[in-house]
Enzyme design. Structure first.
Site, mmCIF file in Angstrom:
data_model
loop_
_atom_site.group_PDB
_atom_site.id
_atom_site.type_symbol
_atom_site.label_atom_id
_atom_site.label_comp_id
_atom_site.label_asym_id
_atom_site.label_seq_id
_atom_site.Cartn_x
_atom_site.Cartn_y
_atom_site.Cartn_z
ATOM 1 N N SER A 21 0.829 -1.208 0.000
ATOM 2 C CA SER A 21 0.000 0.000 0.000
ATOM 3 C C SER A 21 0.864 1.260 0.000
ATOM 4 O O SER A 21 1.877 1.344 0.698
ATOM 5 C CB SER A 21 -0.890 -0.008 1.245
ATOM 6 O OG SER A 21 -1.627 1.184 1.311
ATOM 7 N N GLY A 70 2.478 10.541 5.738
ATOM 8 C CA GLY A 70 1.392 10.886 6.669
ATOM 9 C C GLY A 70 -0.001 10.613 6.138
ATOM 10 O O GLY A 70 -0.968 11.161 6.647
ATOM 11 N N ASN A 124 -4.953 -0.879 7.949
ATOM 12 C CA ASN A 124 -3.610 -0.408 8.289
ATOM 13 C C ASN A 124 -3.605 0.029 9.752
ATOM 14 O O ASN A 124 -3.646 1.214 10.066
ATOM 15 C CB ASN A 124 -3.227 0.741 7.348
ATOM 16 C CG ASN A 124 -1.880 1.349 7.707
ATOM 17 O OD1 ASN A 124 -1.075 0.733 8.423
ATOM 18 N ND2 ASN A 124 -1.635 2.565 7.227
ATOM 19 N N CYS A 127 -1.362 2.695 11.971
ATOM 20 C CA CYS A 127 -1.545 4.147 12.026
ATOM 21 C C CYS A 127 -1.942 4.581 13.440
ATOM 22 O O CYS A 127 -2.382 3.769 14.249
ATOM 23 C CB CYS A 127 -2.597 4.573 11.001
ATOM 24 S SG CYS A 127 -4.238 3.977 11.407
ATOM 25 N N LYS A 162 -2.748 -5.126 8.943
ATOM 26 C CA LYS A 162 -1.348 -4.783 8.638
ATOM 27 C C LYS A 162 -0.659 -4.303 9.911
ATOM 28 O O LYS A 162 -1.036 -3.279 10.488
ATOM 29 C CB LYS A 162 -1.272 -3.722 7.546
ATOM 30 C CG LYS A 162 0.179 -3.422 7.170
ATOM 31 C CD LYS A 162 0.280 -2.703 5.857
ATOM 32 C CE LYS A 162 1.715 -2.386 5.514
ATOM 33 N NZ LYS A 162 1.816 -1.607 4.287
ATOM 34 N N THR A 190 6.348 0.175 7.914
ATOM 35 C CA THR A 190 7.733 0.679 7.968
ATOM 36 C C THR A 190 8.273 0.717 9.400
ATOM 37 O O THR A 190 7.520 0.786 10.370
ATOM 38 C CB THR A 190 7.805 2.093 7.371
ATOM 39 O OG1 THR A 190 6.808 2.894 8.003
ATOM 40 C CG2 THR A 190 7.582 2.085 5.876
HETATM 41 C C1 LIG Z 1 6.144 6.359 0.182
HETATM 42 C C2 LIG Z 1 5.477 5.302 0.988
HETATM 43 C C3 LIG Z 1 4.106 5.390 1.267
HETATM 44 C C4 LIG Z 1 3.466 4.411 2.022
HETATM 45 N N1 LIG Z 1 2.132 4.513 2.266
HETATM 46 C C5 LIG Z 1 1.497 3.513 2.952
HETATM 47 C C6 LIG Z 1 0.099 3.556 3.158
HETATM 48 O O1 LIG Z 1 -0.614 4.450 2.696
HETATM 49 N N2 LIG Z 1 -0.460 2.554 3.880
HETATM 50 C C7 LIG Z 1 0.265 1.504 4.392
HETATM 51 O O2 LIG Z 1 -0.303 0.615 5.028
HETATM 52 N N3 LIG Z 1 1.593 1.433 4.179
HETATM 53 C C8 LIG Z 1 2.223 2.407 3.479
HETATM 54 N N4 LIG Z 1 3.569 2.322 3.248
HETATM 55 C C9 LIG Z 1 4.327 1.149 3.762
HETATM 56 C C10 LIG Z 1 4.468 0.085 2.685
HETATM 57 O O3 LIG Z 1 3.207 -0.403 2.278
HETATM 58 C C11 LIG Z 1 5.330 -1.092 3.188
HETATM 59 O O4 LIG Z 1 4.704 -1.645 4.328
HETATM 60 C C12 LIG Z 1 6.748 -0.685 3.569
HETATM 61 O O5 LIG Z 1 7.232 0.297 2.678
HETATM 62 C C13 LIG Z 1 7.701 -1.880 3.600
HETATM 63 O O6 LIG Z 1 7.810 -2.474 2.336
HETATM 64 P P1 LIG Z 1 9.036 -2.152 1.322
HETATM 65 O O7 LIG Z 1 10.311 -2.321 2.089
HETATM 66 O O8 LIG Z 1 8.871 -3.162 0.206
HETATM 67 O O9 LIG Z 1 8.839 -0.752 0.850
HETATM 68 C C14 LIG Z 1 4.226 3.293 2.502
HETATM 69 C C15 LIG Z 1 5.588 3.207 2.219
HETATM 70 C C16 LIG Z 1 6.226 4.185 1.468
HETATM 71 C C17 LIG Z 1 7.695 4.034 1.173
#
Ligand SMILES: Cc1cc2nc3c(=O)[nH]c(=O)nc-3n(C[C@H](O)[C@H](O)[C@H](O)COP(=O)(O)O)c2cc1C
Length: 316
Positions: A21, A70, A124, A127, A162, A190
């Site tokens: 996401s 955010g 999610n 948050c 999540k 993250t």
């Molecule tokens: C720019 C950005 C925006 C994100 N927005 C969301 C979000 O809206 N909702 C969510 O659950 N996770 C969000 N995440 C987290 C990612 O879905 C993911 O859990 C996290 O980046 C770890 O995976 P990766 O290492 O493959 O990026 C975001 C991550 C990034 C980098």
């Protein structure tokens, strides 16, 4: 021939690869055939319109990125009217990601999103919960249970919880989500981080702290996938640091039934397609007929596994 199909509860995916996401939008259809993905997961939507955090919102790190986006959102009505229709013709399950400020808001949003075309909802719960001083729901087993139980009372589609990696004991949170009725877990969001520019002495993110993602977090998340997959019976979806097919295999061997690719898609919009093709090549190379046979296949003798699971409750 390699059988790439996996099941997540009642959902059947033609392969185990989907976007994380927030790292994907319908515009990706210009760069790839979305029908090749196992599923599509949309950016988290919040019930009401919301602006994001102060800029700068992203900073590069050695092996990943920090973000403090955010969750800017145009709200639920806009999402249903203007985002969902973009996916109407895409023949793969659509997973709508939702964030909310309270358990009740989560429940109402998930009810409103239980519409035709939405195959599952990813809650999610990483948050902030405004009823717990802004600590993430999934930082606490009680709040996790409360939010998922409320959602399950109102939603009419499967719910994926999540989780956040910013906890001492992820297995405890995983069990709370399962007990409350979650249909699957996504592990994880993250990792909280911070970077400072030594020249200006200022934080590199406008919001001071933010979420670390990308290859840097993969060993931490693979460990958490391993712990969660052993703590619960519901499917675990691995998310963190996947760039290559071998990275995805690591998650599967740790116990994930499917994987999400986030940051890697920013560098290469076709990253998920590369991962899918690489999984086929990996399976062929290793004589694996069904990708599902890899799930939880890490080779550790069971005595050691038990010891590690016990030790992982301690630090050091
Ligand atoms: C720019 C950005 C925006 C994100 N927005 C969301 C979000 O809206 N909702 C969510 O659950 N996770 C969000 N995440 C987290 C990612 O879905 C993911 O859990 C996290 O980046 C770890 O995976 P990766 O290492 O493959 O990026 C975001 C991550 C990034 C980098």
């Amino acid at each position: 021939m390699v059988e790439l199909g996996v099941r997540i509860g009642t959902l059947e995916l033609k392969n185990p690869v989907m976007p994380a996401s927030g790292c994907f939008a319908h515009e990706y259809a210009d760069a790839m055939d979305l029908a090749r993905l196992g599923a599509v997961v949309t950016k988290s939507v919040t019930p009401k319109r919301r602006i994001g955090n102060p800029v700068p919102r992203v900073a590069e790190t050695e092996a990943g990125m920090l973000n403090s986006i955010g969750i800017p959102s145009n709200g639920l009505l806009y999402y249903v009217d203007s985002i969902l229709p973009h996916y109407a013709g895409v023949a793969v399950p659509l997973v709508a990601s939702v964030s909310a400020d309270t358990a009740e808001e989560f429940a109402a949003a998930c009810e409103a999103l239980s519409v035709p075309g939405v195959a599952a909802i990813e809650a999610n719960i990483s948050c902030p919960n405004i009823e717990a001083d802004g600590r993430a729901f999934a930082m606490d087993a009680k709040h996790t249970h409360r939010a998922i139980a409320a959602i399950k009372q109102h939603a009419r589609v499967p719910i994926w919880a999540k989780l956040t990696p910013n906890v001492a004991d992820i297995a405890e949170i995983a069990r709370a989500a399962e007990e409350a009725g979650a249909d699957a877990l996504v592990v994880a969001n993250t990792l909280l981080g911070m970077a400072i520019d030594p020249e200006t002495r200022k934080p590199r993110l406008g919001n001071v702290m933010g979420g670390l993602s990308g290859p840097a977090i993969r060993p931490v998340v693979v460990r958490m996938v391993f712990q969660c997959a052993r703590a619960v019976r519901i499917p675990v979806i691995g998310c963190g640091g996947i760039v290559t097919a071998e990275d995805a295999v690591e998650h599967l061997l740790a116990g994930a039934v499917a994987v999400q690719v986030g940051t890697a898609s920013f560098l290469d919009p076709a990253a998920m397609i590369r991962v899918i093709e690489g999984l086929v090549a990996y399976c062929e190379r290793h004589g694996i007929v069904r990708i599902a046979d890899l799930v939880g296949g890490v080779r550790i003798d069971s005595e050691l596994t038990d010891r590690w699971l016990r030790l992982s409750q301690q630090s050091g």
